[in-house]
Motif scaffolding. Sequence first.
Motif, mmCIF file in Angstrom:
data_model
loop_
_atom_site.group_PDB
_atom_site.id
_atom_site.type_symbol
_atom_site.label_atom_id
_atom_site.label_comp_id
_atom_site.label_asym_id
_atom_site.label_seq_id
_atom_site.Cartn_x
_atom_site.Cartn_y
_atom_site.Cartn_z
ATOM 1 N N GLU A 95 0.822 -1.206 0.000
ATOM 2 C CA GLU A 95 0.000 0.000 0.000
ATOM 3 C C GLU A 95 0.859 1.260 0.000
ATOM 4 O OE1 GLU A 95 -2.585 -0.282 3.313
ATOM 5 O OE2 GLU A 95 -3.821 -1.888 2.459
ATOM 6 N N GLU A 96 1.889 1.280 0.833
ATOM 7 C CA GLU A 96 2.774 2.443 0.889
ATOM 8 C C GLU A 96 3.524 2.659 -0.416
ATOM 9 O OE1 GLU A 96 5.288 1.647 4.183
ATOM 10 O OE2 GLU A 96 3.722 1.976 5.699
ATOM 11 N N ALA A 97 3.839 1.564 -1.120
ATOM 12 C CA ALA A 97 4.619 1.676 -2.345
ATOM 13 C C ALA A 97 3.798 2.187 -3.521
ATOM 14 C CB ALA A 97 5.238 0.316 -2.689
ATOM 15 N N ILE A 98 2.494 1.915 -3.542
ATOM 16 C CA ILE A 98 1.696 2.239 -4.735
ATOM 17 C C ILE A 98 0.670 3.332 -4.508
ATOM 18 C CG2 ILE A 98 1.963 -0.139 -5.516
ATOM 19 C CD1 ILE A 98 -0.964 -0.640 -4.775
ATOM 20 N N GLN A 99 0.510 3.818 -3.284
ATOM 21 C CA GLN A 99 -0.604 4.710 -2.988
ATOM 22 C C GLN A 99 -0.542 6.046 -3.734
ATOM 23 O OE1 GLN A 99 -0.566 5.555 1.193
ATOM 24 N NE2 GLN A 99 1.550 6.284 1.206
ATOM 25 N N ASP A 100 0.651 6.473 -4.162
ATOM 26 C CA ASP A 100 0.758 7.759 -4.847
ATOM 27 C C ASP A 100 0.792 7.620 -6.368
ATOM 28 O OD1 ASP A 100 3.215 6.494 -4.790
ATOM 29 O OD2 ASP A 100 4.352 8.375 -4.794
ATOM 30 N N LEU A 101 0.553 6.428 -6.886
ATOM 31 C CA LEU A 101 0.556 6.243 -8.338
ATOM 32 C C LEU A 101 -0.656 6.924 -8.974
ATOM 33 C CD1 LEU A 101 1.655 2.510 -8.840
ATOM 34 C CD2 LEU A 101 2.928 4.563 -9.472
ATOM 35 N N GLU A 102 -0.444 7.511 -10.124
ATOM 36 C CA GLU A 102 -1.529 8.169 -10.835
ATOM 37 C C GLU A 102 -2.450 7.127 -11.452
ATOM 38 O OE1 GLU A 102 -2.108 11.753 -14.142
ATOM 39 O OE2 GLU A 102 -0.196 10.679 -13.964
ATOM 40 N N GLY A 103 -3.739 7.356 -11.340
ATOM 41 C CA GLY A 103 -4.720 6.465 -11.929
ATOM 42 C C GLY A 103 -5.368 5.500 -10.961
ATOM 43 N N ILE A 104 -4.914 5.488 -9.711
ATOM 44 C CA ILE A 104 -5.493 4.585 -8.724
ATOM 45 C C ILE A 104 -6.640 5.285 -7.998
ATOM 46 C CG2 ILE A 104 -5.084 3.377 -6.551
ATOM 47 C CD1 ILE A 104 -2.335 2.678 -7.495
ATOM 48 N N ARG A 105 -7.807 4.652 -8.018
ATOM 49 C CA ARG A 105 -8.980 5.222 -7.347
ATOM 50 C C ARG A 105 -9.134 4.695 -5.931
ATOM 51 N NH1 ARG A 105 -15.295 4.729 -9.431
ATOM 52 N NH2 ARG A 105 -16.227 5.895 -7.699
ATOM 53 N N GLU A 106 -8.934 3.374 -5.755
ATOM 54 C CA GLU A 106 -9.139 2.773 -4.437
ATOM 55 C C GLU A 106 -8.262 1.536 -4.299
ATOM 56 O OE1 GLU A 106 -12.846 1.382 -1.528
ATOM 57 O OE2 GLU A 106 -13.120 1.443 -3.701
ATOM 58 N N ILE A 107 -7.780 1.307 -3.072
ATOM 59 C CA ILE A 107 -6.962 0.135 -2.774
ATOM 60 C C ILE A 107 -7.675 -0.665 -1.689
ATOM 61 C CG2 ILE A 107 -4.736 -0.706 -1.935
ATOM 62 C CD1 ILE A 107 -3.478 1.877 -2.920
ATOM 63 N N ILE A 108 -7.900 -1.948 -1.952
ATOM 64 C CA ILE A 108 -8.564 -2.834 -0.996
ATOM 65 C C ILE A 108 -7.624 -3.997 -0.703
ATOM 66 C CG2 ILE A 108 -10.585 -4.279 -0.532
ATOM 67 C CD1 ILE A 108 -12.076 -2.640 -2.662
ATOM 68 N N GLY A 119 -1.707 -17.434 5.283
ATOM 69 C CA GLY A 119 -0.892 -17.962 4.205
ATOM 70 C C GLY A 119 -0.807 -17.118 2.953
ATOM 71 N N SER A 120 -1.536 -16.012 2.863
ATOM 72 C CA SER A 120 -1.467 -15.174 1.667
ATOM 73 C C SER A 120 -2.129 -13.832 1.914
ATOM 74 C CB SER A 120 -2.132 -15.867 0.467
ATOM 75 O OG SER A 120 -3.527 -15.978 0.677
ATOM 76 N N GLY A 121 -1.789 -12.894 1.063
ATOM 77 C CA GLY A 121 -2.401 -11.571 1.116
ATOM 78 C C GLY A 121 -2.726 -11.100 -0.291
ATOM 79 N N THR A 122 -3.805 -10.319 -0.434
ATOM 80 C CA THR A 122 -4.243 -9.849 -1.741
ATOM 81 C C THR A 122 -4.519 -8.353 -1.676
ATOM 82 O OG1 THR A 122 -5.262 -11.986 -2.244
ATOM 83 C CG2 THR A 122 -5.943 -10.108 -3.578
ATOM 84 N N VAL A 123 -4.009 -7.629 -2.654
ATOM 85 C CA VAL A 123 -4.280 -6.197 -2.797
ATOM 86 C C VAL A 123 -5.016 -5.999 -4.108
ATOM 87 C CG1 VAL A 123 -3.305 -3.890 -3.014
ATOM 88 C CG2 VAL A 123 -2.251 -5.542 -1.460
ATOM 89 N N THR A 124 -6.247 -5.492 -4.032
ATOM 90 C CA THR A 124 -7.060 -5.221 -5.220
ATOM 91 C C THR A 124 -7.090 -3.722 -5.449
ATOM 92 O OG1 THR A 124 -8.431 -7.166 -4.790
ATOM 93 C CG2 THR A 124 -9.310 -5.507 -6.291
ATOM 94 N N VAL A 125 -6.744 -3.296 -6.654
ATOM 95 C CA VAL A 125 -6.655 -1.873 -6.994
ATOM 96 C C VAL A 125 -7.707 -1.551 -8.041
ATOM 97 C CG1 VAL A 125 -5.185 -0.042 -7.903
ATOM 98 C CG2 VAL A 125 -4.192 -1.854 -6.477
ATOM 99 N N GLU A 126 -8.531 -0.544 -7.753
ATOM 100 C CA GLU A 126 -9.492 -0.047 -8.735
ATOM 101 C C GLU A 126 -8.871 1.113 -9.484
ATOM 102 O OE1 GLU A 126 -14.071 1.720 -9.102
ATOM 103 O OE2 GLU A 126 -13.191 1.264 -7.128
ATOM 104 N N VAL A 127 -8.883 1.039 -10.818
ATOM 105 C CA VAL A 127 -8.255 2.050 -11.661
ATOM 106 C C VAL A 127 -9.282 3.100 -12.050
ATOM 107 C CG1 VAL A 127 -6.999 2.455 -13.808
ATOM 108 C CG2 VAL A 127 -6.630 0.341 -12.520
ATOM 109 N N GLU A 128 -8.868 4.364 -12.023
ATOM 110 C CA GLU A 128 -9.752 5.461 -12.402
ATOM 111 C C GLU A 128 -10.192 5.327 -13.853
ATOM 112 O OE1 GLU A 128 -11.103 7.945 -10.901
ATOM 113 O OE2 GLU A 128 -9.971 8.415 -9.079
ATOM 114 N N THR A 129 -11.419 5.740 -14.132
ATOM 115 C CA THR A 129 -11.923 5.750 -15.497
ATOM 116 C C THR A 129 -11.094 6.701 -16.351
ATOM 117 O OG1 THR A 129 -14.151 5.290 -14.682
ATOM 118 C CG2 THR A 129 -13.953 6.137 -16.924
#
Length: 329
Positions: A77-90, A96-106
Amino acid sequence: MTTEPRNWYGNIIAWFAHNSVAANLLMVCLLLGGLFTAVTITKEIQPRIETNFVTVSVPYRGGTPRDVEQGVLLKIEEAIQDLEGIREIISTAREGSGTVTVEVETGFDVLEVLDNIKSRVDSIATFPAETERPIYQRNVWTQEVIWVSIFGDVNERTLKEAARQIRDDITALPSVTRADLVGERAYEIGIEVREETLRSHELTLAEVAQAIRRSSLDLPGGRIQAAGGDILVRTVGQAYVARDFEDIVVRTNPDGSRLRVRDIAEIRDGFVDRQFYARHNGEPAIAVRVMSIGEQNALAVSREVRDYIDRKQQTLPAGISVDWWADIS
């Protein structure tokens, strides 16, 4: 006496009435066009939806949800939170695992944003040693088409191997891309060491675990330059079944003898400890969920799967049957 001018469609009808060849030719063209469209058009169960979500999954061997959150998800989250085009990070942490789902801006290119996320995550050098390589993917619109059940009164390992073979065969069909197993338990190696055994050999459980972890893995061994070209060296030591773990050396004694895992532990080659819940016609079963992806023809997927089942039923071992159900197409 005055007459009203004919309207435009009246003129067209009158022209066709005096030119029967053109009218018949137009009708034939319309019929052929409709027939061609009916044959070639993609048949979908529901309208296809283009998604704007991308997913980053990181396996973490033996990690608790808290370990996954602290060691993996927060860093991503800290590495990608300032990327352009990201609307939401879940982010989702599980054992045993972790998942990061990123919603991209229209309006942003989803694949370009995915490449930027991959570059940022790959540059993270502080992931725990127990994590594996991140898995990146763009969420693709999929639809369930048909379910297949493999069932019978046989042992679980035999049933699972038959289901995996049928799943692979279905995936290899020309119109099928994705088929998932549902209701099967994952394989698990259980290594049990008694406390008195550890004391008698002056060992700790952590030492045994470290010896197994150190020996059960594949490692790159470098590169050898030769006249005919470079040779890549790799040691293959990953253990997969019980007999592989039995031979792992826990300690080498001063007299040269070796203490192996089989000398101090009971090794069980089985399945994860959860209730087996899938049944078909009252018998233990494993299901295969067949999906259509993108513009795949759902009717063709269903037809090929049912034809395959008819053929496969004749060659299955005694005690195992296969059947289809829930054909949503």
